[in-house]
Write an enzyme that holds these catalytic residues in place. Structure first.
Site, PDB file in Angstrom:
ATOM      1  N   CYS A 185       0.847  -1.179   0.000  1.00 15.42           N
ATOM      2  CA  CYS A 185       0.000   0.000   0.000  1.00 15.42           C
ATOM      3  C   CYS A 185       0.894   1.246   0.000  1.00 15.42           C
ATOM      4  CB  CYS A 185      -0.897  -0.038   1.234  1.00 15.42           C
ATOM      5  SG  CYS A 185      -2.193   1.158   1.115  1.00 15.42           S
ATOM      6  N   TYR A 241      21.471  -7.669  -0.723  1.00 10.47           N
ATOM      7  CA  TYR A 241      20.680  -6.595  -0.097  1.00 10.47           C
ATOM      8  C   TYR A 241      19.209  -6.599  -0.506  1.00 10.47           C
ATOM      9  CZ  TYR A 241      25.467  -5.145   0.783  1.00 10.47           C
ATOM     10  OH  TYR A 241      26.782  -5.138   1.161  1.00 10.47           O
TER      11      TYR A 241
HETATM   12  C1  LIG Z   1      32.424  -2.275   6.123  1.00  9.34           C
HETATM   13  C2  LIG Z   1      31.826  -2.895   4.910  1.00  9.34           C
HETATM   14  N1  LIG Z   1      32.481  -3.898   4.317  1.00  9.34           N
HETATM   15  C3  LIG Z   1      31.988  -4.505   3.226  1.00  9.34           C
HETATM   16  C4  LIG Z   1      30.780  -4.108   2.677  1.00  9.34           C
HETATM   17  C5  LIG Z   1      30.304  -4.838   1.486  1.00  9.34           C
HETATM   18  O1  LIG Z   1      30.059  -4.032   0.405  1.00  9.34           O
HETATM   19  P1  LIG Z   1      29.662  -4.657  -0.984  1.00  9.34           P
HETATM   20  O2  LIG Z   1      28.513  -5.558  -0.779  1.00  9.34           O
HETATM   21  O3  LIG Z   1      29.321  -3.476  -1.804  1.00  9.34           O
HETATM   22  O4  LIG Z   1      30.857  -5.379  -1.515  1.00  9.34           O
HETATM   23  C6  LIG Z   1      30.069  -3.046   3.249  1.00  9.34           C
HETATM   24  C7  LIG Z   1      28.826  -2.524   2.627  1.00  9.34           C
HETATM   25  O5  LIG Z   1      28.842  -1.483   1.975  1.00  9.34           O
HETATM   26  C8  LIG Z   1      30.604  -2.430   4.411  1.00  9.34           C
HETATM   27  O6  LIG Z   1      29.946  -1.436   5.009  1.00  9.34           O
HETATM   28  N1  LIG Z   2      22.503  -1.865   1.305  1.00  7.89           N
HETATM   29  C1  LIG Z   2      23.221  -1.238   0.231  1.00  7.89           C
HETATM   30  C2  LIG Z   2      24.696  -1.483   0.267  1.00  7.89           C
HETATM   31  C3  LIG Z   2      25.431  -0.906   1.434  1.00  7.89           C
HETATM   32  C4  LIG Z   2      25.408  -1.763   2.629  1.00  7.89           C
HETATM   33  C5  LIG Z   2      26.710  -1.951   3.333  1.00  7.89           C
HETATM   34  N2  LIG Z   2      27.286  -0.775   3.951  1.00  7.89           N
HETATM   35  C6  LIG Z   2      22.613  -1.635  -1.097  1.00  7.89           C
HETATM   36  O1  LIG Z   2      21.612  -2.288  -1.132  1.00  7.89           O
HETATM   37  O2  LIG Z   2      23.111  -1.288  -2.132  1.00  7.89           O
END
Ligand SMILES: Cc1ncc(COP(=O)(O)O)c(C=O)c1O
Ligand SMILES: N[C@@H](CCCC[NH3+])C(=O)O
Length: 477
Positions: free
Chosen positions: A391, A421
């Site tokens: 919604c 994510y």
């Molecule tokens: C500290 C840290 N390491 C690793 C990642 C993994 O990032 P990504 O999934 O973009 O490789 C994140 C997310 O942004 C993060 O905050």
């Molecule tokens: N959550 C984010 C990425 C950053 C999360 C880790 N710091 C995404 O969906 O793109």
């Protein structure tokens, strides 16, 4: 199946100005966007040798289908590309027991950023020594769990945390290895909500303000903490490697300063995650191999400049390992042509999930590729928007896509590259249960995470948990 009535899109109306060019083939499965080996079999999209029709028939929709070989191929590719360095998979992107065990078998490390992720990893049998603990607000309980489990490193993020961690480690007679998270002041070229190394945000110790070296001093002065090295993460979904390069340069510069002032060479430099993936066919992210060689070269060169021993380098990819190999499969419920002004119209295609299983479009204006997956269609393509059932008018899964004009109720829509994510950021908005995650491999399916049922949700409600008028038979499946 019911065909939607002929609407204005079939009546000669214009296409909306904001939609991209019509692709040559709306049924195409672009190899850089879909899991490795994805293809159409008898017209239906198949991944890991399993057709989406069979997945939906066996497990219902919406669902996430994770191609096991794709996931493991990418984690092994990171391991070999970053040979001589350490790869810590970023659990925040998606975590479940089976995946943790695969990572363990393939020799990766694991980055966790909450007590829940830590417990999941430990419960799945992951060795604590290969876990890195992140978070800007780790609680005393989370730090205690990490210290007593023997996590290989805690990435400290504030002076309060250093004091807290030192007290906990001392109480338990542990010398806890620590990395200091540095805010290197890089403006990563990505959405501002997922950039993490500019000033004026919550993560890390500012390099420019001198906080990072001060934090290192605090750690070095504690008997209960062992200074292992420095950590930098500049953001996520990054294509332009210059940000990583500048970050690497600044971190090494700080390491040299630490060496000069304290005579200590940081043993480890963790350069974080953030490598982007293809969500759209024209996306062209750098490969793990290319990023590894440029980081290796920069660190070696900078260390030589300062006459410093080269620290061990580590990285924390999440999205680039788990993102591309998973797809979301939805069933179409309603199809509605909507006039959007200036004589133009688009087809709103409503599916049985939405922002509760993929918040990224609403949150970051993320773009996705999707196809009519259950069959091939030769119908004239029309500009469409795939929306969820919530919604909320912002409940959009794929903002702009060309779909065959005969897309109809009962069809399956598959969205590519939803491994990172999406399930991890899922919610129960509007009382929807979270979709299952089903692994596919060599034509077989295996549920890794089952579908959440209404019973699961009602069990949390102290009024409803007691007695169900339907005898506890409610199910979202
Ligand atoms: C500290 C840290 N390491 C690793 C990642 C993994 O990032 P990504 O999934 O973009 O490789 C994140 C997310 O942004 C993060 O905050
Ligand atoms: N959550 C984010 C990425 C950053 C999360 C880790 N710091 C995404 O969906 O793109």
């Amino acid at each position: 199946m019911r065909a939607h009535p002929a609407g204005p899109l079939h009546g000669g109306l214009q296409i909306p100005e904001d939609i991209g060019a019509r692709p040559d083939d709306v049924n195409a499965i672009a190899p850089n966007v879909w899991p490795t080996g994805a293809r159409r079999v008898d017209g239906a999209l198949a991944i890991g040798g399993v057709s989406v029709n069979d997945l939906a028939a066996a497990h219902g929709t919406p669902l996430f289908a994770l191609d096991e070989d794709d996931f493991r191929g990418r984690s092994r590719d990171f391991q070999s590309s970053f040979d001589g360095m350490d790869v810590f998979y970023a659990g925040k992107s998606f975590l479940c027991g089976a995946l943790v065990q695969w990572l363990d078998q393939d020799g990766l490390g694991l980055d966790v950023c909450s007590g829940g992720e830590l417990q999941l990893a430990l419960r799945a049998g992951f060795p604590a020594a290969r876990i890195a603990m992140h978070g800007n607000n780790k609680s005393v309980a989370e730090l205690t769990d990490g210290v007593t489990a023997g996590v290989g490193r805690v990435v400290v993020d504030s002076f309060e945390e250093i004091a807290r961690l030192q007290q906990i480690a001392a109480e338990h007679g542990v010398v806890q290895p620590v990395l200091v998270r540095v805010t290197v002041g890089v403006e990563a070229h990505t959405h501002e909500f997922i950039a993490t190394a500019h000033e004026d945000q919550k993560f890390g110790f500012s390099l420019a303000a001198g906080k990072a070296i001060e934090a290192v001093r605090e750690v070095l002065s504690s008997d209960a903490l062992k200074f292992l090295g420095l950590h930098s993460h500049i953001g996520s979904q990054i294509f332009d490697t210059s940000g990583f390069e500048v970050a690497a340069h600044r971190v090494v510069e700080l390491a040299a300063q630490i060496y000069k002032e304290y005579g200590v060479v940081p043993a480890e430099l963790d350069l974080g995650g953030g490598l982007g993936i293809s969500y759209l066919p024209h996306d062209d992210p750098p490969s793990a191999h290319d990023v590894a060689s440029s980081l290796r070269e920069i660190v070696n060169r900078e260390c030589a400049t300062y006459g410093m021993q080269v620290p061990r380098v580590s990285v924390e990819p999440g999205r680039a390992i788990v993102g591309p190999g998973t797809i979301s499969v939805y069933e179409v419920g309603t199809v509605k042509p909507v006039e959007v002004g200036q004589g133009a119209a688009r087809l709103y295609v409503s599916v049985d999930g939405g922002m509760s299983d993929n918040i990224r479009t609403a949150l970051y204006d993320a773009e996705y590729t999707c196809v009519l997956a259950s069959r091939l269609s030769t119908a004239e393509p029309v500009p469409a928007r795939v929306v969820g059932k919530h919604c909320e008018s912002g409940d959009i899964v794929v903002r702009d896509v060309w779909l065959p004009g005969d897309v109809q109720s009962g069809d399956l829509i598959a969205v590519a590259a939803t491994g990172a994510y999406c399930r991890a950021m899922a919610s129960n908005y509007n009382m929807l249960g979270k979709p299952p995650v089903v692994a596919v491999k060599d034509g077989g399916m295996r549920v890794l995470v089952r579908r959440e049922t209404l019973d699961d949700l009602f069990a949390l409600d102290t009024t409803l948990a007691v007695e169900s008028p339907l005898g506890g038979k409610e199910s979202l499946a």
